[in-house]
Design a protein around this motif. Structure first.
Motif, PDB file in Angstrom:
ATOM      1  N   ASN A 136       0.817  -1.213   0.000  1.00  0.00           N
ATOM      2  CA  ASN A 136       0.000   0.000   0.000  1.00  0.00           C
ATOM      3  C   ASN A 136       0.853   1.266   0.000  1.00  0.00           C
ATOM      4  OD1 ASN A 136      -2.646  -1.077  -0.152  1.00  0.00           O
ATOM      5  ND2 ASN A 136      -2.515  -1.707   1.997  1.00  0.00           N
ATOM      6  N   ILE A 137       2.056   1.197   0.549  1.00  0.00           N
ATOM      7  CA  ILE A 137       2.985   2.323   0.411  1.00  0.00           C
ATOM      8  C   ILE A 137       3.363   2.494  -1.056  1.00  0.00           C
ATOM      9  CG2 ILE A 137       5.325   3.127   0.918  1.00  0.00           C
ATOM     10  CD1 ILE A 137       5.037   1.779   3.682  1.00  0.00           C
ATOM     11  N   VAL A 138       3.657   1.387  -1.717  1.00  0.00           N
ATOM     12  CA  VAL A 138       3.984   1.424  -3.144  1.00  0.00           C
ATOM     13  C   VAL A 138       2.824   2.006  -3.944  1.00  0.00           C
ATOM     14  CG1 VAL A 138       4.455  -0.005  -5.177  1.00  0.00           C
ATOM     15  CG2 VAL A 138       5.645  -0.477  -3.028  1.00  0.00           C
ATOM     16  N   GLU A 139       1.611   1.597  -3.617  1.00  0.00           N
ATOM     17  CA  GLU A 139       0.434   2.098  -4.330  1.00  0.00           C
ATOM     18  C   GLU A 139       0.232   3.592  -4.093  1.00  0.00           C
ATOM     19  OE1 GLU A 139      -3.069   2.136  -6.692  1.00  0.00           O
ATOM     20  OE2 GLU A 139      -1.257   0.895  -6.602  1.00  0.00           O
ATOM     21  N   ALA A 140       0.480   4.036  -2.858  1.00  0.00           N
ATOM     22  CA  ALA A 140       0.348   5.465  -2.565  1.00  0.00           C
ATOM     23  C   ALA A 140       1.328   6.275  -3.397  1.00  0.00           C
ATOM     24  CB  ALA A 140       0.588   5.712  -1.071  1.00  0.00           C
ATOM     25  N   VAL A 141       2.562   5.817  -3.493  1.00  0.00           N
ATOM     26  CA  VAL A 141       3.571   6.508  -4.304  1.00  0.00           C
ATOM     27  C   VAL A 141       3.147   6.505  -5.767  1.00  0.00           C
ATOM     28  CG1 VAL A 141       5.958   6.440  -5.103  1.00  0.00           C
ATOM     29  CG2 VAL A 141       5.450   6.012  -2.690  1.00  0.00           C
ATOM     30  N   ARG A 142       2.648   5.381  -6.242  1.00  0.00           N
ATOM     31  CA  ARG A 142       2.212   5.281  -7.641  1.00  0.00           C
ATOM     32  C   ARG A 142       1.111   6.277  -7.953  1.00  0.00           C
ATOM     33  NH1 ARG A 142      -1.509   3.467 -10.977  1.00  0.00           N
ATOM     34  NH2 ARG A 142      -2.945   2.874  -9.307  1.00  0.00           N
ATOM     35  N   ARG A 143       0.226   6.504  -6.989  1.00  0.00           N
ATOM     36  CA  ARG A 143      -0.885   7.428  -7.176  1.00  0.00           C
ATOM     37  C   ARG A 143      -0.486   8.885  -6.965  1.00  0.00           C
ATOM     38  NH1 ARG A 143      -6.375   5.444  -6.347  1.00  0.00           N
ATOM     39  NH2 ARG A 143      -6.432   3.170  -6.450  1.00  0.00           N
ATOM     40  N   GLY A 144       0.748   9.118  -6.575  1.00  0.00           N
ATOM     41  CA  GLY A 144       1.199  10.486  -6.339  1.00  0.00           C
ATOM     42  C   GLY A 144       0.699  11.063  -5.032  1.00  0.00           C
ATOM     43  N   ILE A 145       0.356  10.203  -4.072  1.00  0.00           N
ATOM     44  CA  ILE A 145      -0.145  10.640  -2.768  1.00  0.00           C
ATOM     45  C   ILE A 145       1.021  11.014  -1.871  1.00  0.00           C
ATOM     46  CG2 ILE A 145      -1.311   9.840  -0.665  1.00  0.00           C
ATOM     47  CD1 ILE A 145      -3.088   8.117  -2.541  1.00  0.00           C
ATOM     48  N   HIS A 146       0.889  12.127  -1.166  1.00  0.00           N
ATOM     49  CA  HIS A 146       1.928  12.595  -0.242  1.00  0.00           C
ATOM     50  C   HIS A 146       1.953  11.656   0.961  1.00  0.00           C
ATOM     51  CE1 HIS A 146       4.451  15.657   1.755  1.00  0.00           C
ATOM     52  NE2 HIS A 146       3.792  15.314   2.853  1.00  0.00           N
ATOM     53  N   VAL A 147       2.944  10.778   1.040  1.00  0.00           N
ATOM     54  CA  VAL A 147       3.024   9.793   2.110  1.00  0.00           C
ATOM     55  C   VAL A 147       4.339   9.940   2.864  1.00  0.00           C
ATOM     56  CG1 VAL A 147       3.941   8.006   0.566  1.00  0.00           C
ATOM     57  CG2 VAL A 147       2.832   7.334   2.704  1.00  0.00           C
ATOM     58  N   LYS A 148       4.264   9.846   4.185  1.00  0.00           N
ATOM     59  CA  LYS A 148       5.443   9.896   5.038  1.00  0.00           C
ATOM     60  C   LYS A 148       5.537   8.595   5.824  1.00  0.00           C
ATOM     61  CE  LYS A 148       4.198  13.683   7.137  1.00  0.00           C
ATOM     62  NZ  LYS A 148       4.242  14.861   8.030  1.00  0.00           N
ATOM     63  N   VAL A 149       6.741   8.099   5.969  1.00  0.00           N
ATOM     64  CA  VAL A 149       6.949   6.832   6.660  1.00  0.00           C
ATOM     65  C   VAL A 149       7.879   7.047   7.847  1.00  0.00           C
ATOM     66  CG1 VAL A 149       7.891   4.498   6.489  1.00  0.00           C
ATOM     67  CG2 VAL A 149       6.556   5.451   4.586  1.00  0.00           C
ATOM     68  N   GLY A 150       7.445   6.593   9.011  1.00  0.00           N
ATOM     69  CA  GLY A 150       8.278   6.630  10.204  1.00  0.00           C
ATOM     70  C   GLY A 150       8.658   5.213  10.599  1.00  0.00           C
TER      71      GLY A 150
END
Length: 313
Positions: free
Chosen positions: A145-159
């Motif tokens: 789902n992190i990969v999918e968020a990046v693919r969709r251009g969603i601003h995602v932060k990971v801690g």
């Protein structure tokens, strides 16, 4: 816990509000979950209408961003409606999700220009990650789902929460960077919730920026300086308003009781804007845009450290 009598300071204007809308979570992070969340926990005594009232009051007070967190916030039956209510009130919304499951309607929601997404990741090794979350398959689901968020251009932060020797935290950080995640930080776990070593945690476990323009509303309506500082409360929004709480002497005393020398930058210069809060609290361990975690100086500016916020499971 009683709040020590300290000469109150003038409270900072409230800009960032954490809404802990549920204690339910699919994961069982026994070693570190700050909220002691789990699959059998409930949503608390705050109703959907209570949360909408708090959101409206937050907007009236000048709050810029609310954070929906838990537990796993997407498990709340009115999660989507609450996010839209905040957006319609003109607020920015940050969602902290474990990304174990993402519904189609939530992907659409995360793509909104005023919504940002945060999650926690523990290791590039699936077995190690799953042993920390207590849920087999959680690594593969969250990573996908992190990969999918990046693919969709969603601003995602990971801690990445570093909690034990030998944990593949830096390898996980490198993996996330290679996947195209723009914000990745490795932080240490704080001794609250499941990680607490004492019955009542110490304020020394906090990052030092709690209550400085930020606050948290817990599932029972109590108001805390942040979700990590849940053992310190001042008033509640079920029997009073946000404005009354923040204008009260108890809140000022609570804010003054928190040590301001913790964290990896000069605390008094760290504004709790949305981009300054990560899913795991504490000092950034990895190299993060030039921040030196061992130096409490201007070398660690607020925009670089981004080390306040909850240890999300």
């Amino acid at each position: 816990m009683s709040i020590p009598t300290v000469a109150p300071a003038i409270p900072a204007p409230m800009a960032f509000l954490e809404l802990e809308i549920t204690s339910r979570c699919q994961l069982t992070c026994a070693s570190h979950c700050y909220a002691e969340a789990g699959p059998t926990k409930g949503h608390g005594t705050m109703t959907g209408e209570d949360w909408r009232r708090v959101i409206d009051q937050a907007a009236d007070l000048g709050v810029k961003t609310v954070q929906c967190i838990g537990g796993e916030p997407t498990l709340h039956p009115e999660f989507t409606e609450l996010v839209w209510h905040a957006l319609n009130a003109g607020l920015g919304v940050q969602v902290f999700s474990n990304l174990y499951r993402v519904r189609a309607e939530h992907w659409e929601l995360y793509g909104h220009p005023r919504v940002t997404l945060g999650t926690s990741y523990y290791s590039d090794d699936p077995e190690e990650h799953d042993s920390i979350t207590g849920r087999k398959g959680s690594h593969d689901s969250t990573r996908a789902n992190i990969v999918e968020a990046v693919r969709r251009g969603i601003h995602v932060k990971v801690g990445i929460i570093h909690m034990r020797d030998g944990q593949r935290s830096e390898e996980a950080r490198a993996e996330m960077a290679a996947l195209g995640v723009g914000r990745v930080h490795v932080d240490r776990v704080r001794g609250v919730g499941n990680a607490a070593k004492t019955l009542i945690p110490s304020t020394s476990e906090l990052c030092g920026r709690c209550a400085l323009g930020k606050a948290a509303i817990l599932p029972d309506g109590k108001v805390a300086p942040c979700v990590l500082g849940r053992f310190l409360t001042a008033g509640d929004v079920k029997s009073g308003s946000l404005a009354d709480v923040f204008a009260g002497q108890q809140w000022a005393q609570l804010a003054a009781s928190i040590p301001r020398h913790h964290g990896s930058c000069v605390p008094d210069t760290c504004t709790p804007k949305e981009d300054s809060c990560q899913p795991s609290p504490g000092v950034t361990l990895g190299v993060s845009r030039g921040c030196n975690p061992d130096n409490d100086s201007e070398d660690c500016s607020p925009a670089e450290t981004e080390a306040c916020g909850p240890a999300y499971d």
